[in-house]
Motif scaffolding. Structure first.
Motif, PDB file in Angstrom:
ATOM      1  N   ARG A  38       0.922  -1.369  -0.024  1.00 36.37           N
ATOM      2  CA  ARG A  38      -0.003   0.149  -0.065  1.00 36.37           C
ATOM      3  C   ARG A  38       0.962   1.237  -0.104  1.00 36.37           C
ATOM      4  N   ALA A  39       1.909   1.263   0.742  1.00 38.86           N
ATOM      5  CA  ALA A  39       2.775   2.411   0.901  1.00 38.86           C
ATOM      6  C   ALA A  39       3.441   2.673  -0.866  1.00 38.86           C
ATOM      7  N   LEU A  40       3.598   1.419  -1.358  1.00 44.93           N
ATOM      8  CA  LEU A  40       4.410   1.826  -2.828  1.00 44.93           C
ATOM      9  C   LEU A  40       3.113   2.323  -3.637  1.00 44.93           C
ATOM     10  N   ALA A  41       1.944   1.744  -3.402  1.00 46.31           N
ATOM     11  CA  ALA A  41       0.986   2.168  -4.386  1.00 46.31           C
ATOM     12  C   ALA A  41       0.756   3.725  -4.147  1.00 46.31           C
ATOM     13  N   VAL A  42       0.833   4.270  -2.760  1.00 49.10           N
ATOM     14  CA  VAL A  42       0.885   5.788  -2.734  1.00 49.10           C
ATOM     15  C   VAL A  42       1.977   6.414  -3.452  1.00 49.10           C
ATOM     16  N   ASP A  43       3.204   5.761  -3.398  1.00 48.22           N
ATOM     17  CA  ASP A  43       4.110   6.370  -4.134  1.00 48.22           C
ATOM     18  C   ASP A  43       3.733   6.451  -5.749  1.00 48.22           C
ATOM     19  N   VAL A  44       3.209   5.506  -6.386  1.00 51.28           N
ATOM     20  CA  VAL A  44       2.761   5.348  -7.784  1.00 51.28           C
ATOM     21  C   VAL A  44       2.075   6.297  -7.838  1.00 51.28           C
ATOM     22  N   ALA A  45       0.922   6.734  -7.089  1.00 50.09           N
ATOM     23  CA  ALA A  45       0.048   8.017  -7.112  1.00 50.09           C
ATOM     24  C   ALA A  45       0.759   9.234  -7.128  1.00 50.09           C
ATOM     25  N   ALA A  46       1.729   9.403  -6.082  1.00 51.43           N
ATOM     26  CA  ALA A  46       2.437  10.613  -6.260  1.00 51.43           C
ATOM     27  C   ALA A  46       3.320  10.850  -7.396  1.00 51.43           C
ATOM     28  N   SER A  47       3.864   9.694  -8.130  1.00 51.54           N
ATOM     29  CA  SER A  47       4.840   9.985  -9.034  1.00 51.54           C
ATOM     30  C   SER A  47       3.955  10.520 -10.118  1.00 51.54           C
ATOM     31  N   THR A  48       2.855  10.634 -10.369  1.00 45.79           N
ATOM     32  CA  THR A  48       1.657  11.216 -11.544  1.00 45.79           C
ATOM     33  C   THR A  48       2.152  12.912 -11.411  1.00 45.79           C
ATOM     34  N   ARG A  81       2.575  13.684   0.289  1.00 46.60           N
ATOM     35  CA  ARG A  81       2.112  14.062  -0.846  1.00 46.60           C
ATOM     36  C   ARG A  81       0.861  15.293  -0.862  1.00 46.60           C
ATOM     37  N   ILE A  82       0.168  15.210   0.209  1.00 51.50           N
ATOM     38  CA  ILE A  82      -0.505  16.320   0.705  1.00 51.50           C
ATOM     39  C   ILE A  82       0.241  17.521   0.877  1.00 51.50           C
ATOM     40  N   GLU A  83       1.098  17.410   1.553  1.00 49.44           N
ATOM     41  CA  GLU A  83       1.901  18.633   2.111  1.00 49.44           C
ATOM     42  C   GLU A  83       2.742  19.338   0.661  1.00 49.44           C
ATOM     43  N   ARG A  84       3.033  18.339  -0.288  1.00 46.92           N
ATOM     44  CA  ARG A  84       3.876  18.792  -1.405  1.00 46.92           C
ATOM     45  C   ARG A  84       2.732  19.381  -2.483  1.00 46.92           C
ATOM     46  N   CYS A  85       1.543  18.976  -2.377  1.00 46.95           N
ATOM     47  CA  CYS A  85       0.464  19.816  -3.206  1.00 46.95           C
ATOM     48  C   CYS A  85       0.127  20.697  -2.770  1.00 46.95           C
ATOM     49  N   GLY A  86       0.047  21.029  -1.204  1.00 48.14           N
ATOM     50  CA  GLY A  86      -0.270  22.507  -0.728  1.00 48.14           C
ATOM     51  C   GLY A  86      -1.730  22.745  -1.062  1.00 48.14           C
ATOM     52  N   LYS A  87      -2.220  23.817  -1.506  1.00 50.24           N
ATOM     53  CA  LYS A  87      -3.509  24.341  -1.520  1.00 50.24           C
ATOM     54  C   LYS A  87      -3.952  23.383  -2.935  1.00 50.24           C
ATOM     55  N   ALA A  88      -3.425  23.035  -3.779  1.00 54.98           N
ATOM     56  CA  ALA A  88      -3.599  22.427  -4.902  1.00 54.98           C
ATOM     57  C   ALA A  88      -4.551  21.119  -4.573  1.00 54.98           C
ATOM     58  N   SER A  89      -4.355  20.617  -3.243  1.00 53.74           N
ATOM     59  CA  SER A  89      -4.981  19.234  -2.741  1.00 53.74           C
ATOM     60  C   SER A  89      -6.272  19.698  -2.349  1.00 53.74           C
ATOM     61  N   ALA A  90      -6.629  20.968  -2.261  1.00 48.58           N
ATOM     62  CA  ALA A  90      -7.821  21.242  -1.518  1.00 48.58           C
ATOM     63  C   ALA A  90      -9.055  20.596  -1.990  1.00 48.58           C
TER      64      ALA A  90
END
Length: 809
Positions: free
Chosen positions: A400-410, A439-448
Motif C-alpha cells: 500500500r505504501a508503494l501504491a501511494v508512491d505510484v499515485a504521487a509519481s503522477t 504528498r498532501i504537503e507537497r501539493c499544498g493548496k492544490a490538494s484542497a
C-alpha cells in the motif's frame, strides 16, 4: 609551541617543494621554413613562455601565458608539453598544467609556430556548475593516421553523457591543419577498443500484433543534439535525429532507467510514420548501460518500414539506472550526409516477457517483486495508477505504501491520484499514512479539491483524516464541505469535523459564517455540532447565534443536547456584550435543569463569568454531589477569595469525600488568611486520606507556615497512610520549614536500607523536601546516601537534589 613551529616548517617545505622536484618542462615545436617554437614552463613565475626561433636563434620577445593557478602549488613534474604532428606538415604544442587540488581541472594551451596567438588556452574540465550539473571544455587527441594526430575541442556536461563514461564530448570541433582553426567534426564518442569488446546482438522484427510494453520505462534526459525527448515520448510520429555531418556515428541520447526493474530487452521503432524526406535508418548502434555495452545490428533497412518495431533481446537481464543509444553505421541510401533517425525506444521487463497485465503488476506490490512492480506502475501513466488503486485494499502494508508512491509519481494533485492518497490518510499503517501526508504537503493548496471530496464522501475514516488537513491548507475552501458533514458519522468522526471547522472558522469573516449558520437544517445534531464548532466566534454572530440557541432550547431538547448546548451558551455569556437573555439561559441550566449532569456541565462552563457567581455559589449546595463538586472546582479556577465560606463549609460538612477534596483544592487557590488555612488545617484530621492529601497540597501551595506543626504531625504519625506521610514531608519542603531539616534527614536515611516500601517512599520524599530546603550543609547530610554501596535510585535522587538550587533560598 615547538610542535607548532615544526608543523609550520613542514608546511613551508610542502608549499615550496614543487619547484625543486623537477626541472621546468621545455619542448621545441618544428615549423615551416626552418622556424620553430620554443615552449617552456616557468613554474616559479606561473607562466608558459614561447618564442619563435629561426634556426638556433630565438631572438624574438617571449609570448607569455599566465597560468590562472596558485603558482606556489604548480608541480613541474606533473606538467606535460606534447609536440603533436597534425598533418599538412605542421605540428603544435599541447601544454597541460593540472590543478594541484582538483584532478578534474587543468589549464591547457595549444600553440603553433605558424600563429602569434594561441590556438586555444583556458581551463579544461569541470569549470562551472554544481555537482550533477557541472560543465566545461575538454581537449582530446586521436590518431589521424600512423604519423599524425587529430585534435578535438569539445564541450562537456555532467548531465549529458553516455552511460558508464565520466564525461562525453559534445559539440565537437576538430583542428583543421590547413587553416589552424576549429571546424565542426563528427566524433565516435566510444573508444574503439571498448566498441570492439561490445556484446553483439541482432534485432528482430516485432509482429504487428505484439502486445505493447506495459510502461515507458525509459526517459530521455539529453543527448548530443536537440530533440532527445522525442525518443521516449510514446509517439512514433516524431523522433530523434542526429543532425550532424556524415552518418552521425557517435551521436547519442541518454535515458534514465529504473534500477529496480531489471531490463530483459528493448523495443525500438526506427522510422517515424510518415518518415521525413532526409532521414535514414541506423545499420548498427550501441546500447550502453551503467556497466555494459551492446552492439545492435538491424536485420534490414528499417526506413523501408515506417512505424515498424524491432525487439532487442538481451542475453540476460540488466539492472541499470542509465541507457544510452549511440549511433554507429547507417543505411545511407546513397546520401553523403543522411539524417539518421530513431522514432521511439522503450524497455521490456519480466512482466512483459510473462505477458502480464498492469493489474497483475499491481498485485505484485504485495510480493517479493514489489519494488520492480512499483517501478513499472510509476511509468505506466494513468493506467498504472488505476491498477494500483484497484489493488490497494488487498495489499500488505509495504504494498500500500508503494501504491501511494505510484499515485504521487503522477505529479497530479487531483483526480484518481489524490483519491488514492486520501485513502492512504486513513490507513492503519503509519508509513502508508506518512506517505499520503507527504504528498498532501507537497501539493499544498492544490490538494484542497481532493480533500474536500474526501470530506464529503461516505468513508468516515477518510473524512476524519482529511478534515483537519483541509482546514489547515485552505480554510476558506473547508467551511462549506465541513458544515455539510456536521452531525454525521461516529462520535470520533464528528469530533474531527467539528475541530477542523473551528480551525477554519477562526479566521473567517462574519458574513461567511452567518451564511452557513443561516442555512436551514432540520437535523438537530448537525445544528448542534455547528454551534459547538463555531465556539469563540459565536459572540461575533449575534443576534443570529443567540437566536439559534434559544430556538433549540425552546424545542425541549433531550438531555445530551442540553448538556452540549451549555458550552455555546457560555461563549455568549462570557463576552463583554453578553445579554441578560444569554446569562439567564445559562443560569437556568445551572439551577433548574432536571438532570444533574446538565447542571454540573453548566456550572463548570460558567466558571469565571462574574454575573453568574451567585449561581455558582448556590450550586455548592445542590442536592447532587457531582454538581457541588463542579461548583467548587469553578470557584477554584477563579483564583479569588469568592466563595471561601462556601468552600470551607463544604470541606467541613459535605458527606462525599470527592466534594471535600474539591473544596480543599478550591481553598488552596484563594489568598492565604485564617478563613482559608484554618479549615484546611482541620481537614488534616479528615477520615478520608484523599481529603487529607488535598488539604496538605493546598497548605503547601499557600505556604501556610502557621500550620507547619500540624503538617509535621501527619509526617510523624506512624499510623498515618504512607502517601499522606510522604506528601507531608514534601509539604514541609514546599513551606520552607528549615526547622524540619534534621527530622527530614533522619527520614531520608530510611531509603538507604529500607525495611519495607513505606520506608522507601517516605525516605525518597524526605530527600526531595531537603532539596527544596537546601540547607548549607546539605552535601554533608547526603554523604551517606551517595556512598558506592547505596542503591542507584537513592543515589540519583540525592545527586539530583544537590544539583538543584532549591526553592527556599
Amino acid at each position: 609551541m615547538q610542535r607548532r613551529v615544526f608543523s609550520g616548517a613542514v608546511l613551508a617545505v610542502v608549499l615550496a617543494a614543487p619547484s625543486a622536484w623537477a626541472e621546468d618542462p621545455h619542448k621545441v615545436v618544428p615549423g615551416s621554413g626552418g622556424t620553430s617554437l620554443d615552449v617552456t614552463l616557468d613554474a616559479h613565475a606561473g607562466v608558459i613562455r614561447s618564442k619563435r626561433c629561426k634556426g638556433v636563434a630565438c631572438n624574438e620577445a617571449s609570448r607569455d601565458l599566465t597560468i590562472p593557478m596558485d603558482r606556489s602549488r604548480i608541480d613541474p613534474s606533473k606538467v606535460t608539453i606534447d609536440v603533436l604532428p597534425i598533418g599538412d606538415g605542421k605540428s603544435v604544442a599541447r601544454v597541460r598544467v593540472p590543478d594541484p587540488q582538483r584532478k578534474d581541472l587543468a589549464y591547457e594551451a595549444i600553440l603553433s609556430p605558424e600563429k602569434d596567438e594561441p590556438i586555444f588556452s583556458g581551463l579544461t574540465g569541470w569549470t562551472s556548475g554544481s555537482d550533477g550539473d557541472r560543465r566545461g571544455q575538454v581537449v582530446l587527441v586521436y590518431d589521424r593516421d600512423e604519423s599524425s594526430k587529430f585534435l578535438i575541442l569539445a564541450d562537456s556536461r555532467e548531465d549529458t553523457r553516455i552511460c558508464g563514461q565520466a564525461a562525453t564530448p559534445l559539440g565537437s570541433r576538430g583542428l583543421d591543419p590547413k587553416t589552424l582553426t576549429w571546424r565542426g567534426a563528427t566524433l565516435h564518442r566510444i573508444d574503439k577498443k571498448v566498441r570492439d569488446g561490445a556484446e553483439k546482438i541482432t534485432a528482430k522484427a516485432r509482429p504487428d500484433d505484439a502486445k505493447a510494453p506495459l510502461a515507458r520505462l525509459l526517459l530521455a534526459t539529453g543527448g548530443s543534439s536537440a530533440g532527445a525527448a522525442s525518443l521516449t515520448d510514446g509517439k512514433v510520429e516524431s523522433g530523434w535525429s542526429e543532425q550532424r555531418p556524415g552518418d552521425g556515428h557517435g551521436e547519442f541520447v541518454t535515458m534514465q532507467a529504473p534500477s529496480e526493474a531489471p531490463i530483459h530487452g528493448f523495443v525500438v521503432t526506427v522510422t517515424p510514420k510518415p518518415p521525413p524526406a532526409d532521414g535514414a535508418a541506423p545499420r548498427t548502434f550501441f546500447l550502453a548501460t551503467d556497466e555494459q555495452l551492446f552492439q545492435v545490428t538491424m536485420p534490414d533497412d528499417a526506413w523501408q518500414k515506417p512505424g515498424a518495431s524491432f525487439e532487442i533481446a538481451l542475453p540476460k537481464p540488466v539492472k541499470t539506472t542509465c541507457v544510452a543509444l549511440v549511433l554507429d553505421e547507417a543505411f545511407d541510401r546513397g546520401k553523403a550526409a543522411p539524417n539518421v533517425t530513431v522514432a521511439e525506444m522503450t524497455a521490456l521487463t519480466k512482466f512483459d516477457a510473462d505477458g502480464a497485465s498492469l493489474s497483475d503488476v499491481a498485485k505484485a506490490l504485495g510480493t517479493d517483486r514489489a519494488d520492480e512492480a512499483a517501478a513499472v506502475l510509476r511509468r505506466a501513466g494513468n493506467n498504472g495508477l488505476v491498477a494500483a488503486a484497484g489493488a490497494f485494499g488487498s495489499l500488505d502494508d509495504k504494498g500500500r505504501a508503494l501504491a501511494v508512491d505510484v499515485a504521487a509519481s503522477t505529479g497530479s494533485c487531483e483526480g484518481a491520484a489524490m483519491d488514492l492518497v486520501t485513502r492512504a490518510l486513513a490507513d492503519k499503517d503509519i508509513e502508508v499514512r506518512r506517505r499520503g501526508l507527504g504528498r498532501i504537503e507537497r501539493c499544498g493548496k492544490a490538494s484542497a479539491g481532493a480533500l474536500a471530496t474526501a470530506v464529503r464522501g461516505d468513508d468516515e475514516g477518510r473524512r476524519a483524516a482529511s478534515a483537519p488537513l483541509l482546514a489547515a491548507i485552505s480554510p476558506s475552501a473547508a467551511l462549506e464541505p465541513l458544515a455539510e458533514q456536521m452531525g454525521k458519522g461516529s462520535p470520533d468522526t464528528r469530533r474531527a469535523v467539528r475541530s477542523a471547522f473551528a480551525r477554519a472558522a477562526s479566521g473567517s469573516n462574519r458574513d461567511k459564517l452567518l451564511g452557513i449558520l443561516g442555512k436551514s437544517n432540520a437535523d438537530v445534531g448537525a445544528r448542534l455540532d455547528l454551534l459547538r464548532a463555531m465556539g469563540a466566534k459565536l459572540p461575533e454572530l449575534r443576534p443570529e447565534s443567540d437566536a439559534a440557541i434559544a430556538e433549540m432550547l425552546r424545542a425541549s431538547p433531550d438531555m445530551p443536547t442540553r448538556y452540549l448546548l451549555a458550552q455555546p451558551l457560555a461563549h455568549l455569556a462570557r463576552s463583554s456584550e453578553a445579554t441578560s437573555g444569554e446569562l439567564t439561559r445559562l443560569a437556568d441550566l445551572v439551577k433548574r435543569d432536571p438532570e444533574w449532569a446538565v447542571r454540573a456541565r453548566a456550572v463548570e462552563v460558567s466558571a469565571g463569568i462574574a454575573p453568574l457567581l451567585p449561581v455558582t455559589l448556590e450550586a455548592v449546595a445542590d442536592p447532587q454531589p457531582r454538581v457541588r463538586e463542579a461548583a467548587l472546582k469553578a470557584l477554584g479556577s477563579m483564583h479569588s477569595g469568592a466563595g471561601k465560606g462556601a468552600a470551607a463549609n463544604a470541606l467541613a460538612k459535605d458527606e462525599w469525600p470527592f466534594v471535600r477534596v474539591a473544596a480543599a483544592e478550591a481553598l488552596g487557590t484563594m489568598p492565604e488568611e485564617a478563613a482559608v488555612t484554618g479549615p484546611l488545617a482541620k481537614a488534616l484530621e479528615d477520615g478520608s486520606s484523599r481529603v487529607r492529601q488535598a488539604a496538605l497540597t493546598s497548605l503547601g501551595k499557600l505556604r501556610a507556615t502557621s500550620e507547619a506543626s500540624r503538617v509535621r504531625d501527619r509526617l510523624d504519625d506512624t499510623g498515618e497512610d504512607t502517601e499522606v506521610r510522604a506528601l507531608a514531608a514534601r509539604t514541609l519542603g514546599t513551606m520552607c520549614i528549615q526547622g524540619a531539616a534534621d527530622r527530614l534527614t533522619k527520614l531520608a536515611m530510611l531509603s538507604r536500607v529500607p525495611v519495607d516500601e513505606r520506608d522507601e517512599r517516605i525516605g525518597m520524599a524526605a530527600i526531595e523536601a531537603l532539596g527544596a530546603l537546601h540547607p548549607a550543609d546539605l552535601e554533608k547530610r547526603f554523604a551517606p546516601l551517595r556512598e558506592k554501596g547505596v542503591r542507584m535510585p537513592v543515589r540519583r535522587a540525592a545527586e539530583r537534589a544537590l544539583g538543584e538550587p532549591g526553592t527556599c533560598r
